[in-house]
Write a protein that holds these residues in place. Structure first.
Motif, mmCIF file in Angstrom:
data_model
loop_
_atom_site.group_PDB
_atom_site.id
_atom_site.type_symbol
_atom_site.label_atom_id
_atom_site.label_comp_id
_atom_site.label_asym_id
_atom_site.label_seq_id
_atom_site.Cartn_x
_atom_site.Cartn_y
_atom_site.Cartn_z
ATOM 1 N N ASP A 69 0.852 -1.202 0.000
ATOM 2 C CA ASP A 69 0.000 0.000 0.000
ATOM 3 C C ASP A 69 0.881 1.243 0.000
ATOM 4 O OD1 ASP A 69 -1.957 1.932 0.274
ATOM 5 O OD2 ASP A 69 -2.555 1.330 2.300
ATOM 6 N N PRO A 70 1.405 1.621 -1.182
ATOM 7 C CA PRO A 70 2.336 2.749 -1.239
ATOM 8 C C PRO A 70 1.687 4.105 -0.963
ATOM 9 C CG PRO A 70 1.868 1.962 -3.438
ATOM 10 C CD PRO A 70 1.209 1.004 -2.487
ATOM 11 N N ASP A 71 0.380 4.158 -0.907
ATOM 12 C CA ASP A 71 -0.282 5.398 -0.507
ATOM 13 C C ASP A 71 -0.470 5.443 0.999
ATOM 14 O OD1 ASP A 71 -0.693 7.282 -2.490
ATOM 15 O OD2 ASP A 71 -2.464 6.290 -3.270
ATOM 16 N N GLY A 72 -0.884 4.338 1.586
ATOM 17 C CA GLY A 72 -1.130 4.292 3.021
ATOM 18 C C GLY A 72 0.116 4.122 3.859
ATOM 19 N N GLY B 78 -4.463 2.817 -16.844
ATOM 20 C CA GLY B 78 -5.404 2.460 -15.789
ATOM 21 C C GLY B 78 -4.973 1.290 -14.927
ATOM 22 N N LEU B 79 -3.671 1.044 -14.865
ATOM 23 C CA LEU B 79 -3.156 -0.070 -14.062
ATOM 24 C C LEU B 79 -2.890 0.399 -12.632
ATOM 25 C CD1 LEU B 79 -0.595 -1.432 -16.671
ATOM 26 C CD2 LEU B 79 -2.939 -2.219 -16.273
ATOM 27 N N ASP B 80 -3.145 -0.479 -11.660
ATOM 28 C CA ASP B 80 -2.860 -0.096 -10.272
ATOM 29 C C ASP B 80 -1.398 -0.408 -9.933
ATOM 30 O OD1 ASP B 80 -2.569 -2.802 -9.376
ATOM 31 O OD2 ASP B 80 -4.669 -2.913 -8.790
ATOM 32 N N HIS B 81 -0.981 -0.024 -8.726
ATOM 33 C CA HIS B 81 0.435 -0.158 -8.368
ATOM 34 C C HIS B 81 0.907 -1.614 -8.406
ATOM 35 C CE1 HIS B 81 -1.343 -0.909 -4.387
ATOM 36 N NE2 HIS B 81 -0.224 -1.549 -4.127
#
Length: 187
Positions: free
Chosen positions: A104-107, A152-155
């Motif tokens: 979770d590179p955002d969290g 539109g790909l996620d991390h």
């Protein structure tokens, strides 16, 4: 739909291979510069963009000179800011914190570092200004952010791409700005 051809190239090796090089300005190794210059030779474009970090900027300067192309330095093409982890060997970092970051590179961004969505936002802004065929000398994180924004790909999906030093990712940007198609990957 013809679109605009965009080539994203990861900088060549530095003397600090294997470390998390975010905003640290590690100079390129001469072999890394030569690899990038050789890989760029067949690319037809009149515009070269680059991160301001020397490991990308220096090969871009050589490529632009050889192609007699305009060179634009843009710090939005920098690598993710790893904060306190910058220059660290991943093996030396706390396993749990690194695992949390990859999951979770955002969290769970690096301490004092940049989160994934911030990297995607700045790369998206840079992509929004590309209106002609271009070659961008950049970093693996910025290339993955571009894939995320354009395709539109996620991390998790973008980290499945192996982007070694000197990798060249080619895309066709749709003229209406709605996305892109991957047309090639040379590693």
């Amino acid at each position: 739909m013809t679109g605009i051809t965009l080539h994203l190239m990861r900088h060549g090796i530095t003397g600090m291979t294997g470390r998390l090089l975010g905003h640290h300005d590690a100079p390129p190794h001469p072999d890394g510069v030569a690899l990038c210059v050789d890989r760029a030779r067949p690319i037809d474009c009149g515009r070269i963009l680059t991160s301001d970090l020397s490991r990308a900027r220096i090969p871009a300067e050589f490529i632009a000179a050889e192609k007699q192309a305009a060179l634009h330095v843009d710090p939005r093409w920098r690598e993710l800011d790893f904060g306190a982890w910058d220059c660290a060997d991943a093996a030396d970092l706390p396993t749990g914190a690194l695992t949390d970051f990859w999951a979770d590179p955002d969290g769970s961004p690096p301490p004092g570092g940049e989160c994934w969505s911030s990297l995607c936002a700045r790369v998206s802004a840079a992509l929004g200004e590309i209106d002609a065929p271009a070659l961008v000398l950049t970093h693996a994180g910025a290339m993955r952010a571009a894939l995320s924004v354009l395709c539109g790909l996620d991390h998790r999906q973008v980290w499945t791409f192996d982007l070694p030093h000197g990798a060249l990712l080619s895309l066709r940007l749709w003229p209406d700005g709605s996305g892109a198609q991957i047309t090639g990957l040379a590693a």
